[in-house]
Scaffold this motif. Sequence first.
Motif, PDB file in Angstrom:
ATOM      1  N   CYS A 133      52.824  48.131  91.499  1.00  0.00           N
ATOM      2  CA  CYS A 133      54.041  47.777  92.215  1.00  0.00           C
ATOM      3  C   CYS A 133      54.017  48.399  93.605  1.00  0.00           C
ATOM      4  O   CYS A 133      53.730  49.580  93.754  1.00  0.00           O
ATOM      5  CB  CYS A 133      55.271  48.244  91.454  1.00  0.00           C
ATOM      6  SG  CYS A 133      56.818  47.858  92.307  1.00  0.00           S
TER       7      CYS A 133
ATOM      8  N   CYS B 285      57.652  50.911  93.617  1.00  0.00           N
ATOM      9  CA  CYS B 285      57.819  52.109  92.786  1.00  0.00           C
ATOM     10  C   CYS B 285      56.499  52.736  92.335  1.00  0.00           C
ATOM     11  O   CYS B 285      56.478  53.855  91.850  1.00  0.00           O
ATOM     12  CB  CYS B 285      58.692  51.799  91.569  1.00  0.00           C
ATOM     13  SG  CYS B 285      57.915  50.767  90.309  1.00  0.00           S
TER      14      CYS B 285
ATOM     15  N   SER C 106      54.481  51.812  89.838  1.00  0.00           N
ATOM     16  CA  SER C 106      54.104  51.662  88.437  1.00  0.00           C
ATOM     17  C   SER C 106      52.987  50.634  88.314  1.00  0.00           C
ATOM     18  O   SER C 106      52.824  49.763  89.160  1.00  0.00           O
ATOM     19  CB  SER C 106      55.302  51.261  87.584  1.00  0.00           C
ATOM     20  OG  SER C 106      55.737  49.969  87.925  1.00  0.00           O
TER      21      SER C 106
ATOM     22  N   CYS D 130      57.515  43.322  89.217  1.00  0.00           N
ATOM     23  CA  CYS D 130      57.529  44.571  88.453  1.00  0.00           C
ATOM     24  C   CYS D 130      58.641  44.556  87.409  1.00  0.00           C
ATOM     25  O   CYS D 130      59.780  44.198  87.713  1.00  0.00           O
ATOM     26  CB  CYS D 130      57.720  45.741  89.414  1.00  0.00           C
ATOM     27  SG  CYS D 130      57.796  47.348  88.594  1.00  0.00           S
TER      28      CYS D 130
ATOM     29  N   ASP E 176      59.865  47.244  86.043  1.00  0.00           N
ATOM     30  CA  ASP E 176      60.708  48.418  86.222  1.00  0.00           C
ATOM     31  C   ASP E 176      61.746  48.238  87.333  1.00  0.00           C
ATOM     32  O   ASP E 176      62.918  48.519  87.146  1.00  0.00           O
ATOM     33  CB  ASP E 176      59.858  49.649  86.518  1.00  0.00           C
ATOM     34  CG  ASP E 176      58.967  50.018  85.343  1.00  0.00           C
ATOM     35  OD1 ASP E 176      59.326  49.697  84.199  1.00  0.00           O
ATOM     36  OD2 ASP E 176      57.915  50.628  85.593  1.00  0.00           O
ATOM     37  N   CYS E 177      61.291  47.770  88.510  1.00  0.00           N
ATOM     38  CA  CYS E 177      62.204  47.725  89.655  1.00  0.00           C
ATOM     39  C   CYS E 177      62.383  46.327  90.247  1.00  0.00           C
ATOM     40  O   CYS E 177      63.234  46.128  91.099  1.00  0.00           O
ATOM     41  CB  CYS E 177      61.745  48.680  90.751  1.00  0.00           C
ATOM     42  SG  CYS E 177      60.257  48.132  91.614  1.00  0.00           S
TER      43      CYS E 177
END
Length: 46
Positions: A15, A18, A20, A30, A32-33
């Motif tokens: 990513c 972030c 990850s 992503c 996560d974000c």
Amino acid sequence: MRPNKTVSESELYECFECGSRAETVESGVCADCGGELLHLGRSRDL
């Protein structure tokens, strides 16, 4: 100097926002974000 690179059979994405990492991604986003994922196997201009 370029960092050492290990070759793996699976594709690896990172990513841009972030940091990850994920091995397989279908959407290019992503989990996560919601940021953009970059393929680590492709060459990038530094």
